[in-house]
Write a protein that holds these residues in place. Structure first.
Motif, PDB file in Angstrom:
ATOM      1  N   VAL A   1      18.515  29.942  -2.618  1.00 50.22           N
ATOM      2  CA  VAL A   1      17.331  29.538  -2.157  1.00 50.22           C
ATOM      3  C   VAL A   1      17.779  28.763  -0.686  1.00 50.22           C
ATOM      4  O   VAL A   1      18.171  27.485  -1.223  1.00 50.22           O
ATOM      5  N   ASN A   2      17.461  29.272   0.264  1.00 47.44           N
ATOM      6  CA  ASN A   2      17.981  28.528   1.505  1.00 47.44           C
ATOM      7  C   ASN A   2      19.411  27.943   1.427  1.00 47.44           C
ATOM      8  O   ASN A   2      19.677  27.125   2.055  1.00 47.44           O
ATOM      9  N   ASP A   3      20.184  29.193   1.047  1.00 45.43           N
ATOM     10  CA  ASP A   3      21.505  29.103   1.045  1.00 45.43           C
ATOM     11  C   ASP A   3      22.097  28.153  -0.179  1.00 45.43           C
ATOM     12  O   ASP A   3      23.430  27.642  -0.113  1.00 45.43           O
ATOM     13  N   LYS A   4      21.005  27.649  -0.864  1.00 44.18           N
ATOM     14  CA  LYS A   4      21.857  26.567  -1.994  1.00 44.18           C
ATOM     15  C   LYS A   4      21.202  27.314  -3.495  1.00 44.18           C
ATOM     16  O   LYS A   4      20.303  27.776  -3.680  1.00 44.18           O
ATOM     17  N   PRO A   5      22.106  26.994  -4.573  1.00 46.70           N
ATOM     18  CA  PRO A   5      21.815  27.532  -5.548  1.00 46.70           C
ATOM     19  C   PRO A   5      20.814  26.635  -6.537  1.00 46.70           C
ATOM     20  O   PRO A   5      20.676  25.520  -5.882  1.00 46.70           O
ATOM     21  N   VAL A   6      19.946  27.089  -7.279  1.00 53.35           N
ATOM     22  CA  VAL A   6      18.846  26.565  -7.857  1.00 53.35           C
ATOM     23  C   VAL A   6      18.829  26.793  -9.412  1.00 53.35           C
ATOM     24  O   VAL A   6      19.415  27.565  -9.819  1.00 53.35           O
ATOM     25  N   LYS A   7      17.898  26.197 -10.055  1.00 53.74           N
ATOM     26  CA  LYS A   7      17.747  26.414 -11.566  1.00 53.74           C
ATOM     27  C   LYS A   7      16.631  27.234 -11.606  1.00 53.74           C
ATOM     28  O   LYS A   7      15.730  27.763 -10.838  1.00 53.74           O
ATOM     29  N   SER A   8      16.382  28.022 -12.922  1.00 57.99           N
ATOM     30  CA  SER A   8      15.180  28.993 -13.164  1.00 57.99           C
ATOM     31  C   SER A   8      13.921  28.502 -12.731  1.00 57.99           C
ATOM     32  O   SER A   8      13.050  29.038 -12.605  1.00 57.99           O
ATOM     33  N   ASN A   9      13.890  27.035 -13.083  1.00 53.84           N
ATOM     34  CA  ASN A   9      12.339  26.354 -12.902  1.00 53.84           C
ATOM     35  C   ASN A   9      12.070  26.021 -11.558  1.00 53.84           C
ATOM     36  O   ASN A   9      11.019  25.342 -11.401  1.00 53.84           O
ATOM     37  N   TYR A  10      12.882  26.266 -10.447  1.00 54.26           N
ATOM     38  CA  TYR A  10      12.777  25.848  -9.289  1.00 54.26           C
ATOM     39  C   TYR A  10      11.277  26.646  -8.877  1.00 54.26           C
ATOM     40  O   TYR A  10      11.287  27.662  -8.945  1.00 54.26           O
ATOM     41  N   LYS A  11      10.394  25.906  -8.425  1.00 56.35           N
ATOM     42  CA  LYS A  11       9.021  26.198  -7.649  1.00 56.35           C
ATOM     43  C   LYS A  11       9.320  26.603  -6.214  1.00 56.35           C
ATOM     44  O   LYS A  11       9.663  25.559  -5.448  1.00 56.35           O
ATOM     45  N   CYS A  12       8.984  27.763  -6.236  1.00 54.73           N
ATOM     46  CA  CYS A  12       9.132  28.426  -4.552  1.00 54.73           C
ATOM     47  C   CYS A  12       8.069  27.921  -3.672  1.00 54.73           C
ATOM     48  O   CYS A  12       6.858  27.522  -3.774  1.00 54.73           O
ATOM     49  N   LEU A  13       8.511  27.650  -2.305  1.00 57.93           N
ATOM     50  CA  LEU A  13       7.826  27.375  -1.281  1.00 57.93           C
ATOM     51  C   LEU A  13       7.512  28.761  -0.268  1.00 57.93           C
ATOM     52  O   LEU A  13       8.643  29.310  -0.185  1.00 57.93           O
ATOM     53  N   PRO A  14       6.489  28.831   0.420  1.00 52.19           N
ATOM     54  CA  PRO A  14       6.624  29.849   1.442  1.00 52.19           C
ATOM     55  C   PRO A  14       7.276  29.549   2.613  1.00 52.19           C
ATOM     56  O   PRO A  14       7.722  28.548   3.038  1.00 52.19           O
ATOM     57  N   GLY A  15       8.022  30.701   2.790  1.00 53.38           N
ATOM     58  CA  GLY A  15       8.905  30.682   3.696  1.00 53.38           C
ATOM     59  C   GLY A  15      10.451  30.562   3.087  1.00 53.38           C
ATOM     60  O   GLY A  15      11.349  30.801   3.960  1.00 53.38           O
ATOM     61  N   ASP A  16      10.681  30.041   1.818  1.00 55.49           N
ATOM     62  CA  ASP A  16      11.952  30.161   1.350  1.00 55.49           C
ATOM     63  C   ASP A  16      12.753  31.312   1.461  1.00 55.49           C
ATOM     64  O   ASP A  16      12.184  32.371   1.189  1.00 55.49           O
ATOM     65  N   GLU A  17      14.072  31.310   1.892  1.00 55.06           N
ATOM     66  CA  GLU A  17      14.764  32.481   1.966  1.00 55.06           C
ATOM     67  C   GLU A  17      15.535  32.664   0.708  1.00 55.06           C
ATOM     68  O   GLU A  17      16.473  31.880   0.399  1.00 55.06           O
ATOM     69  N   LEU A  18      15.165  33.763  -0.231  1.00 54.66           N
ATOM     70  CA  LEU A  18      16.049  34.286  -1.427  1.00 54.66           C
ATOM     71  C   LEU A  18      17.390  35.024  -0.960  1.00 54.66           C
ATOM     72  O   LEU A  18      17.026  36.178  -0.222  1.00 54.66           O
ATOM     73  N   ILE A  19      18.344  34.593  -1.443  1.00 55.24           N
ATOM     74  CA  ILE A  19      19.610  35.719  -1.350  1.00 55.24           C
ATOM     75  C   ILE A  19      19.856  36.018  -2.939  1.00 55.24           C
ATOM     76  O   ILE A  19      20.223  34.945  -3.407  1.00 55.24           O
ATOM     77  N   ILE A  20      19.884  37.112  -3.383  1.00 57.66           N
ATOM     78  CA  ILE A  20      20.406  37.738  -4.559  1.00 57.66           C
ATOM     79  C   ILE A  20      21.667  38.532  -4.454  1.00 57.66           C
ATOM     80  O   ILE A  20      21.496  39.656  -3.841  1.00 57.66           O
ATOM     81  N   ASP A  21      22.515  38.118  -4.951  1.00 59.82           N
ATOM     82  CA  ASP A  21      23.956  38.899  -4.967  1.00 59.82           C
ATOM     83  C   ASP A  21      23.953  39.552  -6.435  1.00 59.82           C
ATOM     84  O   ASP A  21      23.783  38.911  -7.336  1.00 59.82           O
ATOM     85  N   ILE A  22      23.746  40.805  -6.337  1.00 65.57           N
ATOM     86  CA  ILE A  22      23.738  41.666  -7.685  1.00 65.57           C
ATOM     87  C   ILE A  22      24.823  41.969  -8.035  1.00 65.57           C
ATOM     88  O   ILE A  22      25.591  42.718  -7.282  1.00 65.57           O
ATOM     89  N   PRO A  23      25.230  41.589  -9.083  1.00 61.38           N
ATOM     90  CA  PRO A  23      26.553  41.944  -9.864  1.00 61.38           C
ATOM     91  C   PRO A  23      26.789  43.442 -10.030  1.00 61.38           C
ATOM     92  O   PRO A  23      25.757  44.192 -10.362  1.00 61.38           O
TER      93      PRO A  23
END
Length: 303
Positions: A44-66
């Motif tokens: 999220v916003n180029d930083k790793p997070v934990k599963s319980n992170y609560k999102c904010l509007p405008g957050d940029e998610l980057i998902i690298d699908i293995p």
């Protein structure tokens, strides 16, 4: 490895990251996404997070699908009895004597080996040895199984099992003559304290409920229909033994002197569930195998 970018919407404010990410693609399961998060593949916003992170509007998610892990299972053309198939779900009638998935001692000839040859798109939630398998029936039990062809379908079908909304009706021949027409067995099932290879009704076991209805009575046996409310290992076999009417032919829970049948006389004849994509209720019925029918004819003649 594919990369997905996503901007969190206003209505997703304060929603957990694993739930938001799983909602991006309907074929991703939440469990799968949580594994990606643990592996640092979701940022999220180029930083790793934990599963319980609560999102904010405008957050940029980057998902690298293995890349998908190759399934180290030999595909075998086993001429499966397919009752229904679409892009999400497959319903198959498993014959008696077939193991559902590979395990030590059974690495070939299983239902999964046949499924691998029949279709390449099976869900991966249960790992490389059990692709697509949502629920199981024992080796010597015949009948219908639902198979998930993607993780979205798998997760929704499993949830229906958890919610007890899947219809599962079995036909069985049991020892003894059951005097009452209907009954319910509500008794917890766990590992047998005297035999770790067997299951039994035990204190502290998992909640298990089986309903049964007598179809026909014979001289020393009863033909019954059993309806599963829960789905514990060997549930019908354990419950019927518990009330004093073990399954005919059952090598683990039944008496040695029994009918001439290779394994328990148990057939998963009716399977019903809500389609994971369309929301439509679907129900399938598989007739009794010939061997089972012959036993009933024999019992009828000896009545």
């Amino acid at each position: 490895m594919d990369r997905i970018e996503y901007i969190v919407r206003e209505e997703e404010e304060n929603v957990r990251i694993d739930k938001v990410a799983a909602g991006i693609n309907e074929e991703w399961s939440r469990t799968q996404v949580q594994d990606w998060i643990k592996a640092g593949l979701v940022k999220v916003n180029d930083k790793p997070v934990k599963s319980n992170y609560k999102c904010l509007p405008g957050d940029e998610l980057i998902i690298d699908i293995p890349d998908p892990e190759p399934l180290d299972i030999e595909a075998e053309d086993l001429d499966l009895d397919i009752y229904y198939e679409d892009q999400d779900v497959l319903v198959v009638n498993k014959p008696r004597g077939m193991v559902v998935h590979p395990a030590p001692g059974h690495l070939s000839g299983t239902l999964v080996n046949g499924l691998m040859a029949h279709c390449k798109d099976l869900s991966g939630i249960n790992g490389v040895m059990r692709p697509g398998i949502v629920h199981r029936i024992d080796k010597d039990t015949s009948g219908l199984l639902m198979v998930a062809k993607n993780d979205m379908a798998h997760e929704k079908l499993v949830q229906q099992l958890v919610d007890k909304t899947v219809t599962r009706k079995y036909k069985a021949i049991v020892h003894g003559v059951i005097p009452h027409d209907d009954g319910t067995i509500d008794a917890p099932i766990g590992r047998d304290t005297k035999d770790r290879q067997s299951m039994a009704v035990v204190n502290g076991g998992k909640h298990a409920v089986t309903h049964f209805h007598v179809i026909e009575r014979f001289k020393d046996f009863t033909f019954v229909e059993c309806v599963l409310e829960t789905g514990r290992t060997h549930q019908i076999r354990v419950h019927m033994k518990y009330i004093g009417y073990p399954l005919a032919g059952d090598p683990k829970y039944g008496p040695k002197k029994t009918l001439d049948i290779d394994g328990q006389a148990l057939h998963a004849g009716v399977l019903g569930f809500i389609h994971p994509r369309t929301g439509e209720y679907m129900e399938f019925e598989a007739p009794l195998p010939e061997e089972f029918e012959r036993l009933l004819e024999l019992l009828s003649k000896n009545n």
